[in-house]
Design a protein around this motif. Structure first.
Motif, PDB file in Angstrom:
ATOM      1  N   ARG A   1      -4.553  -7.638  -6.267  1.00  0.00           N
ATOM      2  CA  ARG A   1      -4.610  -6.575  -5.269  1.00  0.00           C
ATOM      3  C   ARG A   1      -5.494  -5.457  -5.783  1.00  0.00           C
ATOM      4  N   GLY A   2      -6.301  -4.923  -4.886  1.00  0.00           N
ATOM      5  CA  GLY A   2      -7.202  -3.867  -5.298  1.00  0.00           C
ATOM      6  C   GLY A   2      -7.763  -3.114  -4.115  1.00  0.00           C
ATOM      7  N   PHE A   3      -8.891  -2.463  -4.345  1.00  0.00           N
ATOM      8  CA  PHE A   3      -9.433  -1.534  -3.351  1.00  0.00           C
ATOM      9  C   PHE A   3     -10.932  -1.722  -3.175  1.00  0.00           C
ATOM     10  N   VAL A   4     -11.383  -1.444  -1.956  1.00  0.00           N
ATOM     11  CA  VAL A   4     -12.801  -1.520  -1.620  1.00  0.00           C
ATOM     12  C   VAL A   4     -13.211  -0.250  -0.893  1.00  0.00           C
ATOM     13  N   LEU A   5     -14.506   0.038  -0.959  1.00  0.00           N
ATOM     14  CA  LEU A   5     -15.083   1.176  -0.252  1.00  0.00           C
ATOM     15  C   LEU A   5     -16.209   0.691   0.649  1.00  0.00           C
ATOM     16  N   PRO A   6     -16.516   1.463   1.691  1.00  0.00           N
ATOM     17  CA  PRO A   6     -17.737   1.176   2.447  1.00  0.00           C
ATOM     18  C   PRO A   6     -18.937   1.543   1.576  1.00  0.00           C
ATOM     19  N   PRO A   7     -20.092   0.966   1.841  1.00  0.00           N
ATOM     20  CA  PRO A   7     -21.268   1.330   1.038  1.00  0.00           C
ATOM     21  C   PRO A   7     -21.679   2.774   1.287  1.00  0.00           C
ATOM     22  N   GLY A   8     -22.295   3.363   0.273  1.00  0.00           N
ATOM     23  CA  GLY A   8     -22.850   4.703   0.442  1.00  0.00           C
ATOM     24  C   GLY A   8     -21.950   5.848   0.072  1.00  0.00           C
TER      25      GLY A   8
ATOM     26  N   ALA B   1       0.831  -1.210   0.000  1.00  0.00           N
ATOM     27  CA  ALA B   1       0.000   0.000   0.000  1.00  0.00           C
ATOM     28  C   ALA B   1       0.863   1.256   0.000  1.00  0.00           C
ATOM     29  N   ARG B   2       1.926   1.259   0.782  1.00  0.00           N
ATOM     30  CA  ARG B   2       2.789   2.436   0.853  1.00  0.00           C
ATOM     31  C   ARG B   2       3.571   2.628  -0.449  1.00  0.00           C
ATOM     32  N   GLY B   3       3.861   1.518  -1.129  1.00  0.00           N
ATOM     33  CA  GLY B   3       4.518   1.644  -2.427  1.00  0.00           C
ATOM     34  C   GLY B   3       3.578   2.133  -3.514  1.00  0.00           C
ATOM     35  N   PHE B   4       2.298   1.773  -3.408  1.00  0.00           N
ATOM     36  CA  PHE B   4       1.307   2.171  -4.417  1.00  0.00           C
ATOM     37  C   PHE B   4       0.854   3.616  -4.233  1.00  0.00           C
TER      38      PHE B   4
ATOM     39  N   ASP C   1     -18.091  -2.364  -1.241  1.00  0.00           N
ATOM     40  CA  ASP C   1     -18.129  -1.913  -2.630  1.00  0.00           C
ATOM     41  C   ASP C   1     -16.761  -2.234  -3.226  1.00  0.00           C
ATOM     42  N   TRP C   2     -16.709  -3.280  -4.058  1.00  0.00           N
ATOM     43  CA  TRP C   2     -15.439  -3.715  -4.641  1.00  0.00           C
ATOM     44  C   TRP C   2     -15.095  -2.777  -5.796  1.00  0.00           C
ATOM     45  N   LEU C   3     -14.198  -1.859  -5.507  1.00  0.00           N
ATOM     46  CA  LEU C   3     -13.978  -0.707  -6.384  1.00  0.00           C
ATOM     47  C   LEU C   3     -13.240  -1.070  -7.668  1.00  0.00           C
ATOM     48  N   ALA C   4     -12.083  -1.694  -7.540  1.00  0.00           N
ATOM     49  CA  ALA C   4     -11.292  -2.070  -8.714  1.00  0.00           C
ATOM     50  C   ALA C   4     -10.072  -2.857  -8.260  1.00  0.00           C
ATOM     51  N   ALA C   5      -9.605  -3.728  -9.123  1.00  0.00           N
ATOM     52  CA  ALA C   5      -8.312  -4.383  -8.921  1.00  0.00           C
ATOM     53  C   ALA C   5      -7.280  -3.677  -9.797  1.00  0.00           C
ATOM     54  N   VAL C   6      -6.036  -3.695  -9.337  1.00  0.00           N
ATOM     55  CA  VAL C   6      -4.998  -2.955 -10.057  1.00  0.00           C
ATOM     56  C   VAL C   6      -3.771  -3.787 -10.417  1.00  0.00           C
ATOM     57  N   SER C   7      -3.650  -5.012  -9.880  1.00  0.00           N
ATOM     58  CA  SER C   7      -2.469  -5.799 -10.219  1.00  0.00           C
ATOM     59  C   SER C   7      -2.735  -7.289 -10.051  1.00  0.00           C
TER      60      SER C   7
ATOM     61  N   SER D   1       9.830  -4.687 -12.355  1.00  0.00           N
ATOM     62  CA  SER D   1      10.929  -5.030 -11.453  1.00  0.00           C
ATOM     63  C   SER D   1      10.460  -5.850 -10.258  1.00  0.00           C
ATOM     64  N   ALA D   2       9.279  -5.520  -9.744  1.00  0.00           N
ATOM     65  CA  ALA D   2       8.810  -6.157  -8.510  1.00  0.00           C
ATOM     66  C   ALA D   2       8.129  -7.496  -8.743  1.00  0.00           C
ATOM     67  N   GLY D   3       7.704  -7.776  -9.979  1.00  0.00           N
ATOM     68  CA  GLY D   3       7.130  -9.077 -10.273  1.00  0.00           C
ATOM     69  C   GLY D   3       5.619  -9.133 -10.273  1.00  0.00           C
ATOM     70  N   PHE D   4       4.948  -7.990 -10.410  1.00  0.00           N
ATOM     71  CA  PHE D   4       3.494  -8.029 -10.563  1.00  0.00           C
ATOM     72  C   PHE D   4       3.119  -7.405 -11.901  1.00  0.00           C
ATOM     73  N   VAL D   5       1.933  -7.755 -12.365  1.00  0.00           N
ATOM     74  CA  VAL D   5       1.461  -7.271 -13.658  1.00  0.00           C
ATOM     75  C   VAL D   5       0.369  -6.235 -13.426  1.00  0.00           C
ATOM     76  N   PRO D   6       0.616  -4.960 -13.706  1.00  0.00           N
ATOM     77  CA  PRO D   6      -0.435  -3.960 -13.553  1.00  0.00           C
ATOM     78  C   PRO D   6      -1.605  -4.277 -14.480  1.00  0.00           C
TER      79      PRO D   6
END
Length: 334
Positions: A260-267, A64-67, A132-138, A295-300
């Protein structure tokens, strides 16, 4: 900069670190503010807290801190912070997020299938349906690796049968679920380690015949010639290691990996939600973020809300059935 909204500062345990991971992340913008316009009040930056379900300094917290600096580029009026909330394998953070007011400006960082595994184990999948499953990024594909040795190929590993020990990360991770599936196709002895790094080290030292780990854990040693990749558990070859065949190509129908991705609370108001989705999409397309992935080994890879939500729902159902039929081992965790 104007002070953070009341109540936000106690949650901000650390300002964003720069450059965590294998590649340095960009520094946060230091450009001077625009000169004030007579008669117009400037708009203060709003805090956005990225909530991590795990201990400070752990893998999820570091990710998270790297992103965050890349995301902050796309949200110029937001001051991002990261809060690590350990407990229940990430579910404590989810509870905190669901209980928060939509005005609290919080967004959760998650890793699937790990979070789903923990919810299934504890009978708490209803918590996930409230998000609320917002989006995946990697994407982080699973790779099967062994120590570099003469004759160290996939056929030799399979020929060892039950005499072969397959090192794995803790149960419930994508690689550990891969190991369970591997056992149904090819005999081997499974050995879970406290971390993916420990499983990788066991393979490097030759203490296990092979290890299955996320590519992020192995790509450095692979590129240095210290680990031999036997195959990737992906539908197609990975652009980071195009010379490495998939297991599918070698007759083993296994696909496994983490997202890996992000979620929100509803509303959350639609205009804010849409802005966050657009910022995440733009972050994935950022050339420097894509270079970090190389370099880190993940696929955006950006997965839109509707698609990712459907994938998560299917994964909850699939892992729920699997847990009911054949529960995997549970390790103590924070």
């Amino acid at each position: 900069m104007s002070p953070a909204p009341a109540g936000a500062e106690p949650r901000r345990r650390a300002l964003l670190a720069l450059g965590l991971g294998l590649v340095a992340a960009p520094a946060l913008a230091q450009t001077p503010p625009d000169p004030p316009v007579p008669g117009v009040k400037s708009r203060p930056a709003r805090s956005l807290i990225l909530m991590v379900g795990g201990p400070a300094g752990g893998a999820a917290d570091r990710w998270a801190r790297g992103f965050a600096p890349y995301l902050e580029r796309q949200l110029p009026r937001a001051a991002l912070g990261v809060e690590a909330v350990p407990g229940e394998g990430g579910l404590t953070a989810i509870r905190r997020l669901l209980e928060a007011s939509t005005e609290a400006r919080m967004m959760g960082t998650v890793s699937a299938p790990l979070l789903i595994s923990r919810a299934v184990e504890l009978g708490q999948t209803s918590l996930l349906s409230g998000l609320d499953w917002l989006a995946a990024v990697s994407d982080e594909p699973v790779v099967l690796v062994t120590a570099v040795r003469p004759g160290g190929d996939l056929a030799a590993f399979r020929a060892m049968g039950e005499a072969a020990t397959l090192g794995l990360p803790p149960p419930g991770t994508a690689a550990a679920l891969f190991g369970d599936a591997w056992m149904r196709l090819s005999p081997a002895s499974l050995l879970h380690f406290p971390s993916a790094a420990a499983a990788r080290q066991a393979a490097l030292a030759g203490n296990v015949a092979a290890a299955a780990v996320a590519l992020t854990e192995a790509i450095g040693a692979i590129r240095e010639g210290r680990l031999e990749p036997l195959g990737l558990a992906s539908a197609s070859r990975c652009p980071l290691l195009p010379e490495v065949p998939t297991l599918m190509e070698q007759g083993i129908p296994l696909i496994a990996g983490a997202q890996r991705g992000f979620v929100l609370p509803p509303g959350v108001p639609p205009r804010i939600r849409e802005r966050l989705v657009a910022a995440l999409r733009a972050t994935v397309e950022d050339p420097e973020f894509r270079a970090r992935g190389d370099s880190a080994g993940f696929v955006p890879r950006f997965i839109a809300p509707e698609v990712w939500s459907a994938q998560i729902t299917a994964s909850i159902e699939r892992l729920g059935r699997r847990w009911a039929e054949e529960p995997w081992q549970i390790n103590a965790r924070g």
